[in-house]
Design a protein around this motif. Structure first.
Motif, short mmCIF file in Angstrom:
data_model
loop_
_atom_site.label_atom_id
_atom_site.label_comp_id
_atom_site.label_asym_id
_atom_site.label_seq_id
_atom_site.Cartn_x
_atom_site.Cartn_y
_atom_site.Cartn_z
N CYS A 153 10.65 12.12 8.93
CA CYS A 153 11.76 11.94 7.99
C CYS A 153 13.01 12.53 8.63
CB CYS A 153 11.42 12.66 6.69
SG CYS A 153 12.58 12.42 5.35
N VAL A 154 14.08 11.72 8.74
CA VAL A 154 15.25 12.14 9.51
C VAL A 154 16.54 12.02 8.70
CG1 VAL A 154 14.15 11.54 11.69
CG2 VAL A 154 15.55 9.83 10.53
N VAL A 155 17.57 12.58 9.24
CA VAL A 155 18.89 12.66 8.59
C VAL A 155 19.50 11.27 8.37
CG1 VAL A 155 21.28 13.38 8.94
CG2 VAL A 155 19.41 14.95 9.46
N ALA A 156 20.08 11.06 7.19
CA ALA A 156 20.98 9.95 6.94
C ALA A 156 22.23 10.53 6.28
CB ALA A 156 20.34 8.91 6.03
N SER A 166 16.88 3.43 9.43
CA SER A 166 17.91 4.46 9.25
C SER A 166 18.23 4.74 7.79
CB SER A 166 19.19 4.05 9.97
OG SER A 166 19.82 2.98 9.28
N GLY A 167 17.88 3.80 6.88
CA GLY A 167 18.39 3.90 5.53
C GLY A 167 19.89 3.68 5.52
N ASP A 168 20.52 3.90 4.41
CA ASP A 168 21.98 3.82 4.32
C ASP A 168 22.57 5.03 5.02
OD1 ASP A 168 21.73 1.53 2.82
OD2 ASP A 168 22.97 2.25 1.15
N ASP A 192 0.84 -1.20 0.00
CA ASP A 192 0.00 0.00 0.00
C ASP A 192 0.88 1.25 0.00
OD1 ASP A 192 -2.74 -1.21 0.33
OD2 ASP A 192 -1.78 -2.04 2.12
N TYR A 193 2.05 1.11 0.60
CA TYR A 193 3.04 2.19 0.63
C TYR A 193 4.41 1.60 0.33
CZ TYR A 193 -0.43 5.07 3.08
OH TYR A 193 -1.55 5.78 3.42
N ILE A 194 5.26 2.39 -0.32
CA ILE A 194 6.66 2.04 -0.52
C ILE A 194 7.49 3.22 -0.05
CG2 ILE A 194 8.45 1.32 -2.15
CD1 ILE A 194 6.17 0.42 -4.03
N PHE A 195 8.31 3.00 0.98
CA PHE A 195 9.16 4.06 1.51
C PHE A 195 10.57 3.89 0.96
CE2 PHE A 195 5.71 4.80 4.29
CZ PHE A 195 5.88 6.04 4.85
N MET A 196 11.10 4.98 0.41
CA MET A 196 12.43 4.98 -0.20
C MET A 196 13.40 5.81 0.64
SD MET A 196 11.98 3.07 -2.78
CE MET A 196 13.73 3.25 -3.13
N SER A 197 14.56 5.22 0.94
CA SER A 197 15.57 5.96 1.70
C SER A 197 16.43 6.84 0.79
CB SER A 197 16.46 5.00 2.49
OG SER A 197 17.23 4.19 1.62
N HIS A 198 16.68 6.38 -0.44
CA HIS A 198 17.48 7.16 -1.39
C HIS A 198 17.40 6.47 -2.76
CE1 HIS A 198 20.28 4.07 -0.04
NE2 HIS A 198 21.19 4.42 -0.94
N GLY A 199 18.15 7.00 -3.73
CA GLY A 199 17.96 6.59 -5.10
C GLY A 199 18.93 5.57 -5.66
N PRO A 223 21.91 -0.60 9.06
CA PRO A 223 22.89 -1.29 8.20
C PRO A 223 24.09 -1.75 9.02
CG PRO A 223 23.09 1.07 7.91
CD PRO A 223 21.90 0.86 8.81
N LEU A 224 24.69 -2.85 8.57
CA LEU A 224 25.82 -3.45 9.29
C LEU A 224 27.05 -3.70 8.43
CD1 LEU A 224 23.94 -6.29 11.24
CD2 LEU A 224 24.63 -4.06 12.13
N GLY A 225 26.93 -3.55 7.11
CA GLY A 225 27.94 -4.07 6.21
C GLY A 225 29.25 -3.32 6.12
N ASP A 226 29.31 -2.12 6.73
CA ASP A 226 30.54 -1.31 6.66
C ASP A 226 30.83 -0.91 5.21
OD1 ASP A 226 32.62 0.05 7.89
OD2 ASP A 226 33.33 -1.69 8.99
#
Length: 226
Positions: A105-108, A138-140, A43-50, A162-165
């Motif tokens: 919506c917060v800072v990344a 948090s997004g990336d 119903d919704y898709i939230f995007m952190s960035h492109g 995220p955890l991948g460093d």
């Protein structure tokens, strides 16, 4: 609240009967071959960035489901040029009362560009405050002092970090982030998909446990209760 993990940074939750998908990247993820993206509902898709490893399945998913895409104006503008019809623009610091709850919506701290190379605006994260639970995606991002503001906005039940460093926080910084956001239950994302972000899962879980935190690394395609 239940969370279903679809690999990399893509996951879904259902709140008040609304299906919400985050950063859809399934088709081109070799680790997610067991997932048929055509079975995802939204119903919704939230995007952190492109970046493509977050947005690759956005357009076909949004068109098929007629979901409302929530993103910064630059990402949403790109999506609309691809034929996505329903969108809700947000930007850093703003909040909106949706029919399932409130989202801020917060800072990344990262970068962002759209798949065609156009400007993707600022990367963002989201804080969800709902009757069924509160969480932070948090997004990336790298570790940032801005995360210390999040407990002022919501008492979190869990956070998705995220955890991948290499491109984002690694385990050590994610542990500090958990302290900043005052949250002891963390769902890990953005690891193992590519060579640059492979982690030792057992070692990482031990690091979190030693810090008094619960780290959840659900298998792709599984649903966990939070």
């Amino acid at each position: 609240m239940e969370l279903t993990f679809y690999g990399h940074s893509c996951f879904a939750v259902e709140i008040k009967g609304k299906k919400i998908v985050f950063d859809p990247f399934v088709t081109y993820n070799e680790l997610a071959k067991s997932i048929d993206v055509n079975t995802l509902e939204a119903d919704y898709i939230f995007m952190s960035h492109g970046h493509e490893d977050h947005i690759a399945d956005l357009v076909p998913l949004a068109k098929r489901t007629q979901a409302t895409v929530v993103a910064v104006p630059e990402v949403l503008g790109w999506a609309k040029k691809q034929g996505v019809e329903k969108g809700h623009p947000m930007n850093t610091g703003g909040k909106w009362n949706f029919d399932f709850g409130t989202v801020k919506c917060v800072v990344a701290t990262h970068s962002s560009s759209n798949p065609d190379g156009s400007y993707g605006g600022n990367p963002v994260g989201y804080v969800f405050t709902t009757e069924e639970g509160n969480f932070y995606f948090s997004g990336d991002t790298g570790l940032t002092m801005d995360m210390q503001l999040i407990p002022r906005w919501a008492k979190l039940d869990f956070a998705v970090l995220p955890l991948g460093d290499n491109f984002t926080m690694g385990a050590e910084d994610a542990i500090i982030a958990a302290e900043f956001i005052d949250c002891k239950r963390i769902v890990g994302i953005h690891y193992d998909t590519f060579g640059y972000i492979k982690i030792d899962q057992e070692k990482t879980k031990q690091q979190f446990a030693q810090a008094g935190l619960e780290l959840l690394l659900p298998a792709i395609g599984t649903t966990i209760d939070l």
